[in-house]
Design a protein around this motif. Sequence first.
Motif, mmCIF file in Angstrom:
data_model
loop_
_atom_site.group_PDB
_atom_site.id
_atom_site.type_symbol
_atom_site.label_atom_id
_atom_site.label_comp_id
_atom_site.label_asym_id
_atom_site.label_seq_id
_atom_site.Cartn_x
_atom_site.Cartn_y
_atom_site.Cartn_z
ATOM 1 N N LEU A 24 26.510 13.552 -62.245
ATOM 2 C CA LEU A 24 25.182 14.143 -62.189
ATOM 3 C C LEU A 24 24.069 13.124 -62.221
ATOM 4 C CD1 LEU A 24 25.525 17.315 -64.409
ATOM 5 C CD2 LEU A 24 25.936 17.009 -61.982
ATOM 6 N N ALA A 25 24.249 12.047 -62.954
ATOM 7 C CA ALA A 25 23.170 11.077 -63.088
ATOM 8 C C ALA A 25 22.756 10.500 -61.753
ATOM 9 C CB ALA A 25 23.596 9.955 -64.040
ATOM 10 N N LYS A 26 23.693 10.429 -60.833
ATOM 11 C CA LYS A 26 23.401 9.835 -59.536
ATOM 12 C C LYS A 26 23.465 10.851 -58.393
ATOM 13 C CE LYS A 26 25.218 5.305 -60.876
ATOM 14 N NZ LYS A 26 26.179 4.236 -60.527
ATOM 15 N N ALA A 27 23.586 12.154 -58.762
ATOM 16 C CA ALA A 27 23.784 13.142 -57.716
ATOM 17 C C ALA A 27 22.554 13.335 -56.854
ATOM 18 C CB ALA A 27 24.200 14.477 -58.337
ATOM 19 N N GLY A 28 21.360 13.183 -57.441
ATOM 20 C CA GLY A 28 20.153 13.473 -56.706
ATOM 21 C C GLY A 28 19.950 14.972 -56.601
ATOM 22 N N PRO A 29 18.797 15.413 -56.116
ATOM 23 C CA PRO A 29 18.528 16.845 -56.034
ATOM 24 C C PRO A 29 19.386 17.536 -54.975
ATOM 25 C CG PRO A 29 16.797 15.600 -54.952
ATOM 26 C CD PRO A 29 17.680 14.600 -55.628
ATOM 27 N N ILE A 30 19.748 18.777 -55.276
ATOM 28 C CA ILE A 30 20.484 19.611 -54.318
ATOM 29 C C ILE A 30 19.483 20.546 -53.651
ATOM 30 C CG2 ILE A 30 22.194 21.463 -54.121
ATOM 31 C CD1 ILE A 30 23.681 20.134 -56.463
ATOM 32 N N LEU A 31 19.553 20.668 -52.344
ATOM 33 C CA LEU A 31 18.664 21.563 -51.614
ATOM 34 C C LEU A 31 19.364 22.910 -51.425
ATOM 35 C CD1 LEU A 31 16.103 22.189 -50.014
ATOM 36 C CD2 LEU A 31 17.171 21.123 -48.013
ATOM 37 N N LEU A 32 18.740 23.969 -51.932
ATOM 38 C CA LEU A 32 19.258 25.327 -51.804
ATOM 39 C C LEU A 32 18.355 26.111 -50.861
ATOM 40 C CD1 LEU A 32 20.935 27.843 -52.569
ATOM 41 C CD2 LEU A 32 19.481 28.060 -54.611
ATOM 42 N N ILE A 33 18.910 26.572 -49.744
ATOM 43 C CA ILE A 33 18.151 27.353 -48.770
ATOM 44 C C ILE A 33 18.678 28.784 -48.803
ATOM 45 C CG2 ILE A 33 17.391 27.518 -46.371
ATOM 46 C CD1 ILE A 33 18.072 24.569 -46.031
ATOM 47 N N GLU A 34 17.897 29.677 -49.426
ATOM 48 C CA GLU A 34 18.292 31.078 -49.655
ATOM 49 C C GLU A 34 17.027 31.931 -49.639
ATOM 50 O OE1 GLU A 34 19.485 34.471 -50.123
ATOM 51 O OE2 GLU A 34 21.213 33.121 -50.380
ATOM 52 N N ASP A 35 17.024 33.001 -48.846
ATOM 53 C CA ASP A 35 15.803 33.781 -48.679
ATOM 54 C C ASP A 35 15.615 34.868 -49.724
ATOM 55 O OD1 ASP A 35 18.060 34.984 -47.251
ATOM 56 O OD2 ASP A 35 16.629 36.548 -46.693
ATOM 57 N N THR A 36 16.639 35.209 -50.496
ATOM 58 C CA THR A 36 16.513 36.255 -51.522
ATOM 59 C C THR A 36 16.107 35.623 -52.852
ATOM 60 O OG1 THR A 36 18.224 37.561 -50.418
ATOM 61 C CG2 THR A 36 17.692 38.136 -52.709
ATOM 62 N N ALA A 37 14.923 36.016 -53.355
ATOM 63 C CA ALA A 37 14.366 35.363 -54.545
ATOM 64 C C ALA A 37 15.282 35.499 -55.755
ATOM 65 C CB ALA A 37 12.987 35.938 -54.847
ATOM 66 N N SER A 38 15.887 36.670 -55.940
ATOM 67 C CA SER A 38 16.739 36.876 -57.115
ATOM 68 C C SER A 38 17.962 35.957 -57.063
ATOM 69 C CB SER A 38 17.186 38.332 -57.192
ATOM 70 O OG SER A 38 17.900 38.712 -56.018
ATOM 71 N N VAL A 54 17.619 21.142 -58.656
ATOM 72 C CA VAL A 54 17.701 21.983 -57.461
ATOM 73 C C VAL A 54 16.317 22.133 -56.838
ATOM 74 C CG1 VAL A 54 18.414 24.210 -56.516
ATOM 75 C CG2 VAL A 54 19.608 23.263 -58.515
ATOM 76 N N HIS A 55 16.226 21.912 -55.532
ATOM 77 C CA HIS A 55 15.010 22.190 -54.770
ATOM 78 C C HIS A 55 15.239 23.456 -53.953
ATOM 79 C CE1 HIS A 55 13.713 17.664 -54.858
ATOM 80 N NE2 HIS A 55 13.656 18.257 -56.035
ATOM 81 N N LEU A 56 14.271 24.380 -53.973
ATOM 82 C CA LEU A 56 14.438 25.691 -53.371
ATOM 83 C C LEU A 56 13.653 25.838 -52.076
ATOM 84 C CD1 LEU A 56 14.101 27.928 -56.577
ATOM 85 C CD2 LEU A 56 16.206 27.163 -55.459
ATOM 86 N N ALA A 57 14.277 26.501 -51.100
ATOM 87 C CA ALA A 57 13.610 26.859 -49.846
ATOM 88 C C ALA A 57 14.009 28.291 -49.514
ATOM 89 C CB ALA A 57 14.014 25.914 -48.721
ATOM 90 N N ALA A 58 13.017 29.091 -49.070
ATOM 91 C CA ALA A 58 13.278 30.502 -48.803
ATOM 92 C C ALA A 58 13.389 30.811 -47.318
ATOM 93 C CB ALA A 58 12.175 31.358 -49.419
ATOM 94 N N SER A 59 13.285 29.800 -46.478
ATOM 95 C CA SER A 59 13.333 30.026 -45.034
ATOM 96 C C SER A 59 13.870 28.784 -44.338
ATOM 97 C CB SER A 59 11.933 30.350 -44.494
ATOM 98 O OG SER A 59 11.080 29.222 -44.663
ATOM 99 N N ALA A 60 14.213 28.950 -43.067
ATOM 100 C CA ALA A 60 14.682 27.809 -42.282
ATOM 101 C C ALA A 60 13.593 26.763 -42.150
ATOM 102 C CB ALA A 60 15.135 28.288 -40.895
ATOM 103 N N ALA A 61 12.357 27.199 -41.917
ATOM 104 C CA ALA A 61 11.243 26.258 -41.735
ATOM 105 C C ALA A 61 11.007 25.445 -42.996
ATOM 106 C CB ALA A 61 9.978 27.027 -41.346
ATOM 107 N N LEU A 81 19.439 33.671 -42.515
ATOM 108 C CA LEU A 81 18.034 33.405 -42.819
ATOM 109 C C LEU A 81 17.134 34.250 -41.922
ATOM 110 C CD1 LEU A 81 18.219 29.510 -43.148
ATOM 111 C CD2 LEU A 81 18.107 31.193 -45.001
ATOM 112 N N PRO A 82 15.955 34.639 -42.424
ATOM 113 C CA PRO A 82 15.102 35.557 -41.656
ATOM 114 C C PRO A 82 14.408 34.917 -40.462
ATOM 115 C CG PRO A 82 13.997 34.886 -43.681
ATOM 116 C CD PRO A 82 15.394 34.338 -43.757
ATOM 117 N N ASP A 83 14.201 33.616 -40.482
ATOM 118 C CA ASP A 83 13.398 32.991 -39.427
ATOM 119 C C ASP A 83 14.181 31.988 -38.585
ATOM 120 O OD1 ASP A 83 13.697 31.211 -41.527
ATOM 121 O OD2 ASP A 83 11.792 30.208 -41.127
ATOM 122 N N GLY A 84 15.494 31.954 -38.676
ATOM 123 C CA GLY A 84 16.251 31.009 -37.882
ATOM 124 C C GLY A 84 17.736 31.145 -38.120
ATOM 125 N N ASP A 85 18.503 30.614 -37.207
ATOM 126 C CA ASP A 85 19.958 30.664 -37.311
ATOM 127 C C ASP A 85 20.437 29.553 -38.240
ATOM 128 O OD1 ASP A 85 22.701 29.459 -35.831
ATOM 129 O OD2 ASP A 85 22.657 31.615 -36.199
#
Length: 476
Positions: A24-38, A54-61, A81-85
Amino acid sequence: MSANSQKAAPRAAATKTPAAKPALAKAGPILLIEDTASLQLIYRSVLAAEGYEVHLAASAAEGHRLFASGNHRVVLLDLGLPDGDGLQVMTAMLERRPNTKVIVITAHGSINRAVEAMRAGAHEFLVKPFEDARFLSAVANAVARSQSRKTAGDAAAGFIGSSEVMGRIHDKIASVAGSMATVFITGESGTGKELAALAVHGASPRAKGPFIALNCGAIPHDLLESEVFGHMKGSFTGAISDRPGAATAADGGTLFLDEICEMAPALQTKLLRFLQTSSVLPVGATKPIKVDVRIVCATNRDPLDAVRRGQFREDLYYRLFVVPIHLPPLRERGEDVIEIAETMLARFAEEEGRRFDGLDPEVAELFLRHPWPGNVRQLLNVIRNVVVLNRGGSVTLDMLPETLTDLERTPSAPPVAAPGEPTLDSLMDRPLAEVERLVVMATIARHGGSIPKAARVLDLSPSTLYRKLEAWSRED
């Protein structure tokens, strides 16, 4: 917490999973791309409980934006995802940074999509609903796999710049570092060939071993064999003791041979034998010494052209030219010049106890259009000059060295022969050696006595010109 919906999340962990924590100390942030807030909150809470950022994104953009601006080595990607494949999102990410570990998440009725994603380069897939142990195991495995590439990334950090061409070089260094393959680095002077060699060494299993650099163009030919292979006491005048050469000193590590095309033909033969046998025979010795050395070499010339001219052995060329890495000139790296300048401005300012606020827009524009014949080395000299001679603030045009701004103001024009310069007619019916000397001296004079500038025009290394001048001075 298992759910029946297709948007199910992992069940909250009853017991923590210690296996994930060492990295974990060297893992760096994980990017989570998920459109459902819950589900964003649930996924993040499970990961945060194990110590992941964890860094959060709710859309492809938004996912594209965060990925482009960050350094995420692991991505959790919902394919719906709602705005892209989702597959297109993953493909774009892997094109930008091929070593990224993407875990795709899909619904139970979309197994075919998961298989398609794996074929397109996904690291792993999760089918909803899934258990927390399965979720954390997939993430821990992706993190561990990404760590195997991280050393190469750290070693290559000396290459400042985010251009596509430099990204490909970073990836190639990461790929080749773990092997024993010989690396042949080409590029103009000042592009960072030794940095590239250090990056290969630093990312390799030999990183804790020695890194020995030898400039074949800066050492007189009659001493080069001793420098490479060593010598025994009394083997020649001045050999007052046994001396190990660079090849022996690099045992267990990397031997970097810079300006390899300047090596004398006789020594090229011995280098070829060394590559074939992994044995060193010092000057004056009768028994070879076995060594374990990885070879990285470099040149600012076209090595294949040197082969065609008979200056470099063809068999040695093919022995060394296994994995080529070409470093582009700074003028072909686009916005990298601004990134390098601003990074080094901050670093030099800290060293000198000054405070600068970045580049003025006019300076940035000038840097982008300047040809930078000296490449990164020239740019660093300019920035160092600015920091040393100015108190701080934004870097403006009047802070730059006059040689840089004068060149920008002077319209380019084809060179004309100055009085006293040799013309084609004056060179006719003269011995070739005399013609060479006249042309070399006239070129040096035209460039204000600058040996490096004349060397670039003549397609020679500066050390070659220095040797010629020294030889001609002895003749006079």
